[in-house]
Design a protein around this motif. Sequence first.
Motif, short mmCIF file in Angstrom:
data_model
loop_
_atom_site.label_atom_id
_atom_site.label_comp_id
_atom_site.label_asym_id
_atom_site.label_seq_id
_atom_site.Cartn_x
_atom_site.Cartn_y
_atom_site.Cartn_z
N LEU A 109 29.66 -9.70 -8.52
CA LEU A 109 29.44 -9.16 -7.18
C LEU A 109 30.72 -9.28 -6.35
N VAL A 110 31.36 -10.45 -6.40
CA VAL A 110 32.56 -10.67 -5.58
C VAL A 110 33.66 -9.70 -6.01
N ILE A 111 33.83 -9.53 -7.35
CA ILE A 111 34.88 -8.62 -7.82
C ILE A 111 34.60 -7.20 -7.32
N LEU A 146 24.07 -7.32 2.02
CA LEU A 146 23.06 -7.93 2.88
C LEU A 146 21.70 -7.29 2.65
N GLY A 147 21.69 -5.94 2.60
CA GLY A 147 20.44 -5.23 2.37
C GLY A 147 19.83 -5.65 1.04
N GLY A 148 20.68 -5.76 0.01
CA GLY A 148 20.19 -6.18 -1.31
C GLY A 148 19.48 -7.51 -1.23
N PHE A 149 20.10 -8.46 -0.57
CA PHE A 149 19.48 -9.79 -0.47
C PHE A 149 18.18 -9.73 0.33
N LEU A 150 18.29 -9.13 1.52
CA LEU A 150 17.16 -9.16 2.46
C LEU A 150 15.96 -8.44 1.90
N ILE A 151 16.20 -7.22 1.37
CA ILE A 151 15.07 -6.41 0.91
C ILE A 151 14.46 -7.02 -0.35
N SER A 183 20.59 -6.78 -7.35
CA SER A 183 20.22 -5.70 -6.43
C SER A 183 21.40 -5.34 -5.55
N SER A 184 22.16 -6.36 -5.13
CA SER A 184 23.29 -6.08 -4.26
C SER A 184 24.32 -5.22 -4.97
N VAL A 185 24.55 -5.51 -6.26
CA VAL A 185 25.52 -4.70 -7.00
C VAL A 185 25.04 -3.25 -7.07
#
Lengths: 337, 459
Positions: B287-289, B383-388, B40-42
């Motif tokens: 994600l890190v890349i 952060l939004g990806g993780f939280l949501i 989701s974060s990506v």
Amino acid sequence: MTDIMNATVLLSNFVIIPVLAYGSQLALGALGVTLVYGILRFANFAHGDLMAFGTMITILVTWWLQSIGVSFGPLPTALLALPVAIVFTIAMALFTDRAVYRFYRRKRSTPAIFVIASIGVMFVLNGIVRFIIGPNDQQFADGERFIIKARSFKHMTGLNEGLAFKVSQGLTIGIVFVLVISLFWFLQNTRTGKAMRAYSDNEDLALLSGIDPEKVVMVTWIITAALATIAGTLYGLDKSFKPFTYFQLLLPFFAAAIVGGIGKPVGAIIGGFVVAFSEISITYAYKKFLKYLVPENWAPEGLVQFLSTDYKFAVSFLILVLVLLIRPMGILKGRVI
Amino acid sequence: MNNVQRSVLSFALIACLLLIVGLFQSWSLMLSILNLCLISSVMALGVNIQWGYAGLFNVGTMGFAALGGVAAVLVSKGPVPEAWAVGGWNLIIAAFLFMLTVTLAIITYRRIKRGTLRLLVLSGTIILGIFATRYFSDPAIADIEAVNPALTGYLGGIGLPILFSWIVGGVFAAGAAWVIGKIALGLRSDYLAIATLGISEIIIAILKNEDWLTRGVKNVAGLPRPVPYEIDLQKSDWFINLTEWLNSNSLYGLSSIEREDLLSSSVTEFSGIYVKLCYTGLFAAVLVIILTMSVMALNSPWGRMMRAIRDNETSAAAMGKNITGRHLQVFIIGSAVIGIAGAMLTTLDGQLTPGTYNPLRFTFLIWVMVIVGGSGNNLGSVLGGFLIWLTWIEAEPVGVWLIDGATGWLGGTNPIRLHLMDAAQHMRLFMMGLVLLFVMRFNPGGILPEVTKVGKLSN
């Protein structure tokens, strides 16, 4: 001659009557979208779910009426429940305006912010509807089902093809006709209607002339909510009620509003019928129709269907793209994009 | 509180929440949630590149993610030789004719002046082209779909490792974005939203119907994995030894039969966790890349130009910037990132199911992530990806638990209580809407707002 009659009846049964009914439903929905766009100046993504909300109230009241034994003779009981639902939906629409949109209106936010806010409202309404009535299909039509039955039509005319005309279709066409005429009378002749058109045309000039913007916005929401509830109920009577389907109707609504010229009520109606006609006529299989008209050995082998029925929503979008490319203002010169 | 403190604090909070899930529900569930959080974060990063950097309102995320899924199938599945044999040539001819039609239509549109003549020639070309294409494609599709329809009925892919599909997914999405951008960019922001929403629905409709490509609603299951299979792990010695070593404390001092039992059950459990951990590693690397590249891009002159265009198109144009060109570029890059995430998602699922693509979950939820996290801030999107995603998944058990507690006094078979328990899962839509509206209203920058550096001159 009989073949031509048969072909005509076949086409009326599967294309023309469904187009009239579906087109009327789309026209009502697109009118709501176009009014909000004209007055509040944003594309309301929550419109489909407002419609679902109104229809849900109609269904709940209908169930209650049925449980105490009230019915409306040959007409569906839902029509009796409709006024109550309209009141609730108007209250909901005014509440969302007060709680959400008014803030951004005063800040004069960009249309994109309004659209994102309407996505928030869409989620909330969608959640409420699914929470109360669930995500499944609901049938709530009762009373007589047909004005003309396919079998009695065949019997009457002696043709091979039957023509069925459902009560829900007749009701849709009739109600939408009356509503549209009264809406135009309202917009053309009353003081409030004129104020709305002036506000839509030029906001600053309207404010200078002493038009109260809050009142215009309020009336817009009232009309939009009423139209959404009626459109939703008629669609539900004609097909069935399912929250997700109502959400998906958003696309043909937008297509209809933009094709007709966004911000123009007449355009929304034309657009509604254009979209409905394209969706149904492109996904209809003409095999049987052609069989009646061409000599026997020419009869086509395939279904003669341009696109499979699952592409219905895709058709409304294709029209949208074509209009944006060829005539971006829509048929009736709406706002320039 | 500055942004650094905020980031540390919010990510610590998420770590705590994940720990709670791990301790109270299960570690396996925690890892499943974590993997989807990463994907989701990506996706949110992709949307942020379009909306946060450049102000492009793309609500077609679902379509690009689905194209990534198609890439996963076409790259990883082996080809079906019978299908190629019966329909391959016809299909290639049809594809060629289709391209020819499009090229001719574009040439006609450009070469002939606006008027009736152009309209006639254009419609003639298109109609002829459609008939010619369908003359070859219809039998080809029928033949291909008739080849063993219960198992294949499609052309298959090229049988490469599925990891390649992540890149191919990005390329597919980028290609689609180029076409869409050529048509729809330059529309007013909310029109672009409507157009992209429609296009994403069309992409899903095509995936559901074109069985020869991805088997449509029959789904393609059993995609090969980039990570080991549980069964293989459970048989390999090194893995059993590793589990034994990890569990040496609890295994200590047990009789040999008990020891065997406990060891075999821990091996089964740990193999599942190990597989998920492998996925976590892969996704985290991607994600890190992407995050690093996004941050670097945003801080580069290119990023400054993008923000300048976003904040004031007219003045940026006056400075000689090519607005349409930059918009197209950023639209393609953002879509490619979403396509990569879509391919990752299909890889994780191990199957492509076009019926499950739903705009609420694949488009609008991603938008909530971007807005809540902080549009314009890359770390904010993560952060939004993780939280949501955490909230979206955990809202259901928490909702059921709350309603269970609140209506406990009604008794076990009370219809209202049963309905509420049943409907609790839909509260998450309601909650998402409320979160979005509240953040927009009271904290419009999101949790981690965009960082705007003040230049030396203005100090």
